[in-house]
Design a protein around this motif. Sequence first.
Motif, PDB file in Angstrom:
ATOM      1  N   ALA A  49       0.271  18.791   6.195  1.00  0.00           N
ATOM      2  CA  ALA A  49      -0.565  18.857   4.955  1.00  0.00           C
ATOM      3  C   ALA A  49      -0.950  20.161   4.604  1.00  0.00           C
ATOM      4  O   ALA A  49      -0.960  20.604   3.268  1.00  0.00           O
ATOM      5  CB  ALA A  49      -1.912  18.136   5.410  1.00  0.00           C
ATOM      6  N   ILE A  52       1.833  21.853   2.472  1.00  0.00           N
ATOM      7  CA  ILE A  52       2.098  21.245   0.955  1.00  0.00           C
ATOM      8  C   ILE A  52       0.960  21.686   0.251  1.00  0.00           C
ATOM      9  O   ILE A  52       0.950  22.244  -0.844  1.00  0.00           O
ATOM     10  CB  ILE A  52       1.975  19.885   1.171  1.00  0.00           C
ATOM     11  CG1 ILE A  52       3.586  19.430   1.580  1.00  0.00           C
ATOM     12  CG2 ILE A  52       1.952  19.268  -0.267  1.00  0.00           C
ATOM     13  CD1 ILE A  52       3.540  18.024   1.763  1.00  0.00           C
ATOM     14  N   LEU A  53      -0.242  21.853   0.585  1.00  0.00           N
ATOM     15  CA  LEU A  53      -1.507  22.426   0.063  1.00  0.00           C
ATOM     16  C   LEU A  53      -1.511  23.830  -0.510  1.00  0.00           C
ATOM     17  O   LEU A  53      -1.756  24.101  -1.390  1.00  0.00           O
ATOM     18  CB  LEU A  53      -2.757  21.908   0.705  1.00  0.00           C
ATOM     19  CG  LEU A  53      -3.071  20.457   0.784  1.00  0.00           C
ATOM     20  CD1 LEU A  53      -4.124  20.238   1.546  1.00  0.00           C
ATOM     21  CD2 LEU A  53      -3.234  19.962  -0.625  1.00  0.00           C
ATOM     22  N   LEU A  56       1.064  24.013  -3.209  1.00  0.00           N
ATOM     23  CA  LEU A  56       0.120  23.874  -4.502  1.00  0.00           C
ATOM     24  C   LEU A  56      -0.697  24.786  -5.122  1.00  0.00           C
ATOM     25  O   LEU A  56      -0.662  24.924  -6.063  1.00  0.00           O
ATOM     26  CB  LEU A  56      -0.341  22.407  -4.458  1.00  0.00           C
ATOM     27  CG  LEU A  56       0.522  21.144  -4.060  1.00  0.00           C
ATOM     28  CD1 LEU A  56      -0.416  19.883  -3.862  1.00  0.00           C
ATOM     29  CD2 LEU A  56       1.436  20.883  -5.300  1.00  0.00           C
ATOM     30  N   GLN A  59       1.092  27.220  -6.645  1.00  0.00           N
ATOM     31  CA  GLN A  59       1.754  26.913  -8.040  1.00  0.00           C
ATOM     32  C   GLN A  59       0.406  27.068  -9.228  1.00  0.00           C
ATOM     33  O   GLN A  59       0.511  27.396 -10.139  1.00  0.00           O
ATOM     34  CB  GLN A  59       2.067  25.575  -7.949  1.00  0.00           C
ATOM     35  CG  GLN A  59       3.430  25.394  -7.205  1.00  0.00           C
ATOM     36  CD  GLN A  59       4.436  25.789  -8.233  1.00  0.00           C
ATOM     37  OE1 GLN A  59       4.450  25.914  -9.713  1.00  0.00           O
ATOM     38  NE2 GLN A  59       5.650  26.274  -7.765  1.00  0.00           N
ATOM     39  N   ALA A  60      -0.924  26.719  -8.566  1.00  0.00           N
ATOM     40  CA  ALA A  60      -1.929  26.581  -9.445  1.00  0.00           C
ATOM     41  C   ALA A  60      -2.752  27.832  -9.763  1.00  0.00           C
ATOM     42  O   ALA A  60      -3.112  27.976 -11.043  1.00  0.00           O
ATOM     43  CB  ALA A  60      -2.993  25.669  -8.734  1.00  0.00           C
ATOM     44  N   VAL A  65      -8.716  23.915 -10.114  1.00  0.00           N
ATOM     45  CA  VAL A  65      -7.662  23.270  -9.312  1.00  0.00           C
ATOM     46  C   VAL A  65      -7.623  23.999  -7.773  1.00  0.00           C
ATOM     47  O   VAL A  65      -7.607  23.186  -6.983  1.00  0.00           O
ATOM     48  CB  VAL A  65      -6.249  23.349 -10.173  1.00  0.00           C
ATOM     49  CG1 VAL A  65      -5.235  22.602  -9.313  1.00  0.00           C
ATOM     50  CG2 VAL A  65      -6.393  22.603 -11.223  1.00  0.00           C
ATOM     51  N   LYS A  68     -10.461  22.649  -5.764  1.00  0.00           N
ATOM     52  CA  LYS A  68     -10.373  21.366  -5.174  1.00  0.00           C
ATOM     53  C   LYS A  68      -9.368  21.228  -3.966  1.00  0.00           C
ATOM     54  O   LYS A  68      -9.491  20.448  -3.084  1.00  0.00           O
ATOM     55  CB  LYS A  68      -9.843  20.567  -6.384  1.00  0.00           C
ATOM     56  CG  LYS A  68     -10.840  20.250  -7.421  1.00  0.00           C
ATOM     57  CD  LYS A  68     -10.503  19.224  -8.459  1.00  0.00           C
ATOM     58  CE  LYS A  68     -11.524  19.511  -9.666  1.00  0.00           C
ATOM     59  NZ  LYS A  68     -10.906  18.834 -10.813  1.00  0.00           N
ATOM     60  N   LEU A  69      -8.130  21.998  -4.230  1.00  0.00           N
ATOM     61  CA  LEU A  69      -7.131  21.788  -3.359  1.00  0.00           C
ATOM     62  C   LEU A  69      -7.836  22.502  -1.889  1.00  0.00           C
ATOM     63  O   LEU A  69      -7.344  22.087  -0.955  1.00  0.00           O
ATOM     64  CB  LEU A  69      -5.765  22.657  -3.761  1.00  0.00           C
ATOM     65  CG  LEU A  69      -5.109  22.145  -4.696  1.00  0.00           C
ATOM     66  CD1 LEU A  69      -3.966  23.127  -5.199  1.00  0.00           C
ATOM     67  CD2 LEU A  69      -4.367  20.979  -4.093  1.00  0.00           C
ATOM     68  N   LEU A  71     -11.006  22.282  -0.952  1.00  0.00           N
ATOM     69  CA  LEU A  71     -11.755  21.249  -0.587  1.00  0.00           C
ATOM     70  C   LEU A  71     -11.069  20.425   0.142  1.00  0.00           C
ATOM     71  O   LEU A  71     -11.468  19.922   1.255  1.00  0.00           O
ATOM     72  CB  LEU A  71     -12.682  20.575  -1.864  1.00  0.00           C
ATOM     73  CG  LEU A  71     -13.775  21.433  -1.943  1.00  0.00           C
ATOM     74  CD1 LEU A  71     -14.368  20.721  -3.479  1.00  0.00           C
ATOM     75  CD2 LEU A  71     -14.809  21.643  -0.965  1.00  0.00           C
ATOM     76  N   ILE A  72      -9.790  19.923  -0.325  1.00  0.00           N
ATOM     77  CA  ILE A  72      -9.085  18.781   0.253  1.00  0.00           C
ATOM     78  C   ILE A  72      -8.638  19.352   1.729  1.00  0.00           C
ATOM     79  O   ILE A  72      -8.757  18.605   2.776  1.00  0.00           O
ATOM     80  CB  ILE A  72      -7.862  18.237  -0.669  1.00  0.00           C
ATOM     81  CG1 ILE A  72      -8.197  17.640  -1.807  1.00  0.00           C
ATOM     82  CG2 ILE A  72      -6.891  17.572   0.206  1.00  0.00           C
ATOM     83  CD1 ILE A  72      -7.402  17.318  -2.867  1.00  0.00           C
ATOM     84  N   PHE A  75     -11.207  19.642   3.995  1.00  0.00           N
ATOM     85  CA  PHE A  75     -11.716  18.165   4.516  1.00  0.00           C
ATOM     86  C   PHE A  75     -10.691  17.572   5.610  1.00  0.00           C
ATOM     87  O   PHE A  75     -11.168  16.904   6.615  1.00  0.00           O
ATOM     88  CB  PHE A  75     -12.001  17.378   3.350  1.00  0.00           C
ATOM     89  CG  PHE A  75     -12.736  16.109   3.681  1.00  0.00           C
ATOM     90  CD1 PHE A  75     -14.065  16.305   3.881  1.00  0.00           C
ATOM     91  CD2 PHE A  75     -12.256  14.664   4.140  1.00  0.00           C
ATOM     92  CE1 PHE A  75     -14.957  15.083   4.071  1.00  0.00           C
ATOM     93  CE2 PHE A  75     -12.979  13.708   4.303  1.00  0.00           C
ATOM     94  CZ  PHE A  75     -14.238  13.922   4.523  1.00  0.00           C
ATOM     95  N   LEU A  76      -9.508  17.758   5.277  1.00  0.00           N
ATOM     96  CA  LEU A  76      -8.379  17.226   6.055  1.00  0.00           C
ATOM     97  C   LEU A  76      -8.293  18.008   7.440  1.00  0.00           C
ATOM     98  O   LEU A  76      -8.165  17.521   8.529  1.00  0.00           O
ATOM     99  CB  LEU A  76      -7.073  17.350   5.717  1.00  0.00           C
ATOM    100  CG  LEU A  76      -6.773  16.107   4.492  1.00  0.00           C
ATOM    101  CD1 LEU A  76      -5.222  16.669   3.919  1.00  0.00           C
ATOM    102  CD2 LEU A  76      -6.803  14.821   5.029  1.00  0.00           C
TER     103      LEU A  76
END
Lengths: 118, 100
Positions: A49, A52-53, A56, A59-60, A65, A68-69, A71-72, A75-76
């Motif tokens: 995870a 992959i994050l 991303l 890329q962002a 964005v 938010k990534l 934050l995800i 959290f994970l």
Amino acid sequence: MIALLVEAASWTFLLLGAFLVLVGALGLVRMPDFYTRLHPAGITDSLGADFILTGLVLQAGFSLVTVKLFLIGAFLFFTSPTSTHAIANAALVAGLKPRHAVVPPRPPEKATQDEEAR
Amino acid sequence: MFAATAIALLVAMVLALVRLYAGPSLYDRVLAANSFGTKTVLLIAVMGFLTGRPDFLDIALLYALLNFIGTIAVLKFFRYRSLGDAVEEKAASRNKEASQ
């Protein structure tokens, strides 16, 4: 030049993350026992995870964005070990035994007797 | 590149579903469901980038929250057979048994 490097790093992270997620899922199917299946689930949750994050995020660029990534990811990072621990603890309390239990080490005198017998 | 990652995630989700269906014990199934939820979060995020709409990340964040709460709730339910205040209900049932 920098843009190309960022792009290449992003692809590398995404493909590595996809590979690790696949390996984790394969282990989830192939492992022989519940307690051993916790390990491949950990691979998926942590490194797969996060890779992959990270891909991303690259890329962002710098924007909402990315926040938010992150934050995800955060959290994970905190919840997946917690839920894995909760599942393992619940299984242990419920009395689920490991299928291939480790044989406890023999007392030393018995071991030497066995060796003498050989 | 997003498409390759999304396909890998989909294959991994199918494998998690296989374990969810075949898992001999309840805890195997809970573990597979938790893993499936994590992969769903990642798939939603990747699909947002694939279709050029990163607003999907809000949904992914919500899914990450729901997944954790759902796993803990299922485990609590199967341990105490109740999602409410288990201690009070146990005491109430004991009182009932004592009065009968």
